[in-house]
Design a protein around this motif. Structure first.
Motif, PDB file in Angstrom:
ATOM      1  N   ASN A   1      -3.956   3.720  -4.215  1.00 50.04           N
ATOM      2  CA  ASN A   1      -3.075   3.344  -3.117  1.00 50.04           C
ATOM      3  C   ASN A   1      -2.468   1.951  -3.257  1.00 50.04           C
ATOM      4  OD1 ASN A   1      -3.487   5.795  -1.698  1.00 50.04           O
ATOM      5  ND2 ASN A   1      -5.451   5.030  -0.940  1.00 50.04           N
TER       6      ASN A   1
ATOM      7  N   SER B   1      -4.026  -0.982  -3.020  1.00 51.82           N
ATOM      8  CA  SER B   1      -4.581  -1.889  -2.021  1.00 51.82           C
ATOM      9  C   SER B   1      -5.668  -2.741  -2.669  1.00 51.82           C
ATOM     10  CB  SER B   1      -5.149  -1.110  -0.836  1.00 51.82           C
ATOM     11  OG  SER B   1      -6.200  -0.253  -1.231  1.00 51.82           O
TER      12      SER B   1
ATOM     13  N   ASP C   1       0.852  -1.185   0.000  1.00 51.48           N
ATOM     14  CA  ASP C   1       0.000   0.000   0.000  1.00 51.48           C
ATOM     15  C   ASP C   1       0.892   1.242   0.000  1.00 51.48           C
ATOM     16  OD1 ASP C   1      -1.699   2.212   0.922  1.00 51.48           O
ATOM     17  OD2 ASP C   1      -3.172   0.665   1.433  1.00 51.48           O
TER      18      ASP C   1
END
Length: 565
Positions: free
Chosen positions: A473, A475, A358
């Motif tokens: 990000n 993620s 991340d």
């Protein structure tokens, strides 16, 4: 506060009135009467002078200590966190300044708006200037009402004839005025896409975004019941030998929320519907955009643009309009190459919320800190986090086998690179860090939060908005999570709350979130004392900050302080 207002009202508008395209090219006016400013059509100076008061809370760090220190994931050395960070709020200078400076800002917004209304200028220019001041007033009251509850409500300034002393108005009335001001502002101000819009100023989209946040705050605070989960609990324990043992992985804790006092008359679903619709207005306006990575988001070139809806405006080299935020949170390098300061960190439990790649931790956290020199004069680095020890031994990802792990208060925690978005050298002096009050990322999460509450679970559109952040990000996508762990209203609610603390670390949002969700006491008391020996346990009185003693002593309409103070 009232004595300060009386001073301001003596038709003196000389406290750093400024005007320029970025709001802060300082030009000081001393003993200029309001009618002279009206005659000269100095609307830009009046707008800048009002917004400039936001800097007062940063001159010596008052603002960020109040909004950041008293939450579950922020920590540091006991000398820094032993007061506000430990729940000792009464007559603390930062709390008093927070209260006073926002009331000064409210006074200026009211008075300057009344002066601009009298000017013979283009109506569109006049509307925009008055809209900016209405936004500023709403922002000020929004911060105050969440922390202090019932407030003295000044719809007009003392200079316009308002009574100096007022009783406290209920929370509901304060919010009604906040919403009234923001509805005016969203109609009056320029869009970021208008040719007249100036970088560094607030816009129509900022008013809409703040409205969405106000509505969602009311929606969550007025919700009578519901479960919310956080990742937390104690960060350490003592073994049978009395040695401190760290608990690296936070526990999942599920709390029954409480309805926040003063919000009983609001309809939660109604306000969440308003939040959802207003957030979507911002999204569809295309006034703002996400940067594709954390690194680009926090680059100097991105300041006041794209994702940044509303930020503090600073001037490098000015003691009044620059601050120590970059130094305090990210540290600075001495001539020897050693890092100093950077004492305020995110606890290790915050770091453990993230997936390894991340960007908010892979790029966003400083993983190596030069802390000493060896006998050969070479720098010795402390590394973070402990779980990267294998990478250290192998010399991977920028680590070196000579790196050492320290558990001291300001080294074993996350120093955030976001605070290096400055244009001046990071040398321990004041810098021009534009503290981010609102970012577009929050609008996406507000929409997702509201849609989840309105619809009894996340909609496809809510998931799609969150996935924009997931993608940026690096993620796992929210939709992918649902394939193995289908979302419920409760689990998605908790997921959004966690995304907010990951995305907006140390941006002055976490404590507000814990308060509005009615889980502040439960979350803090589950920690008790954190691994850096900062006291986190709280009592009911900590749900509100105490009014300054001077407010109680001078206002005949206020006889008692907030409960417990």
């Amino acid at each position: 506060m009232k004595r300060q207002i009386q001073y301001l009202v003596a038709i003196v508008i000389g406290l750093f009135l400024t005007a320029c395209s970025d709001l802060l090219e300082e030009k000081t006016y001393t003993f200029i009467a309001g009618e002279d400013l009206v005659d000269n059509n100095n609307y830009d100076q009046l707008v800048a002078g009002a917004f400039n008061s936001l800097n007062y809370g940063f001159e010596w760090g008052n603002y960020h200590t109040v909004v950041n220190f008293d939450c579950d994931y922020q920590s540091g050395p006991a000398w820094a966190f032993g007061t506000i960070g430990a729940g000792n709020f009464y007559e603390h200078g930062s709390v008093i300044n927070f209260y006073n400076y926002y009331y000064i800002t409210i006074h200026r917004a009211n008075y300057h708006k009344s002066l601009i209304a009298q000017m013979d200028i283009d109506e569109k220019v006049k509307a925009n200037a008055m809209g900016e001041l209405a936004f500023l007033k709403a922002w000020s009251y929004f911060n105050l009402v969440q922390f202090f509850g019932d407030l003295c409500l000044y719809k007009e300034s003392i200079a316009e004839g308002a009574d100096l002393y007022k009783p406290r108005s209920p929370i509901k009335e304060v919010y009604e005025h906040i919403i009234e001001e923001l509805k005016f502002a969203e109609e009056a101000m320029y869009s970021t896409q208008d040719p007249e819009f100036e970088i560094g100023h607030v816009s129509r989209g900022a008013a809409k975004a703040l409205l969405a946040k106000v509505y969602a705050t009311i929606g969550s605070a007025s919700m009578a019941s519901g479960n919310v989960s956080v990742m937390g609990g104690p960060g350490h324990f003592y073994n049978e030998n009395g040695a401190k043992q760290f608990i690296p992985v936070p526990q999942k804790l599920t709390f029954q929320k409480t309805q926040v006092a003063g919000y009983e008359e609001f309809n939660s679903t109604e306000y969440y519907k308003l939040a959802m619709d207003k957030a979507m207005e911002v999204i569809q306006s295309n006034d703002f955009m996400l940067y594709p990575s954390q690194e680009e988001l926090w680059s100097v070139e991105s300041r006041n643009r794209g994702e940044f809806i509303f930020t503090l405006q600073t001037t490098p080299g000015s003691s009044e309009t620059s601050n120590y935020v970059a130094t305090d949170y990210a540290g600075y390098y001495k001539e020897t190459g050693l890092m100093s300061s950077g004492y305020y960190v995110q606890r290790d439990h915050w770091y453990q919320l993230f997936e390894e790649n991340d960007g908010r931790v892979k790029w966003g956290v400083i993983h190596r800190v030069p802390v000493a020199t060896n006998s050969s004069g070479d720098l010795v680095y402390s590394y973070y986090p402990a779980k990267d020890s294998v990478k250290v031994r192998l010399g991977l990802d920028g680590y070196d086998p000579s790196d050492i792990l320290y558990y001291s208060a300001h080294l074993y925690g996350s120093k955030l690179k976001k605070f290096r978005q400055i244009t001046v050298p990071l040398d321990g002096q004041r810098t021009d860090f534009n503290f981010p009050f609102m970012r577009y990322a929050e609008v996406l999460l507000l929409y997702a939060e509201a849609a989840n509450e309105v619809n009894g679970g996340p909609t496809a559109e809510a998931i799609a908005q969150v996935e924009k952040l997931n993608t940026r990000n690096n993620s796992t996508l929210a939709g992918e999570i649902a394939k193995t762990r289908p979302w419920t209203q409760e689990s998605f609610r908790s997921y959004i709350l966690e995304e907010r603390v990951k995305e907006f670390a140390a941006e002055g949002i976490r404590k507000f979130d814990l308060l509005r969700w009615g889980i502040y006491l439960q979350t803090m008391n589950a920690i008790d004392v954190d691994e850096k020996d900062v006291i986190k346990r709280r009592q009911k009185r900590h749900l509100l900050l105490p009014l300054p003693a001077n407010e109680i002593n001078t206002n005949p309409f206020i006889e008692t302080n907030n409960p417990g103070w």
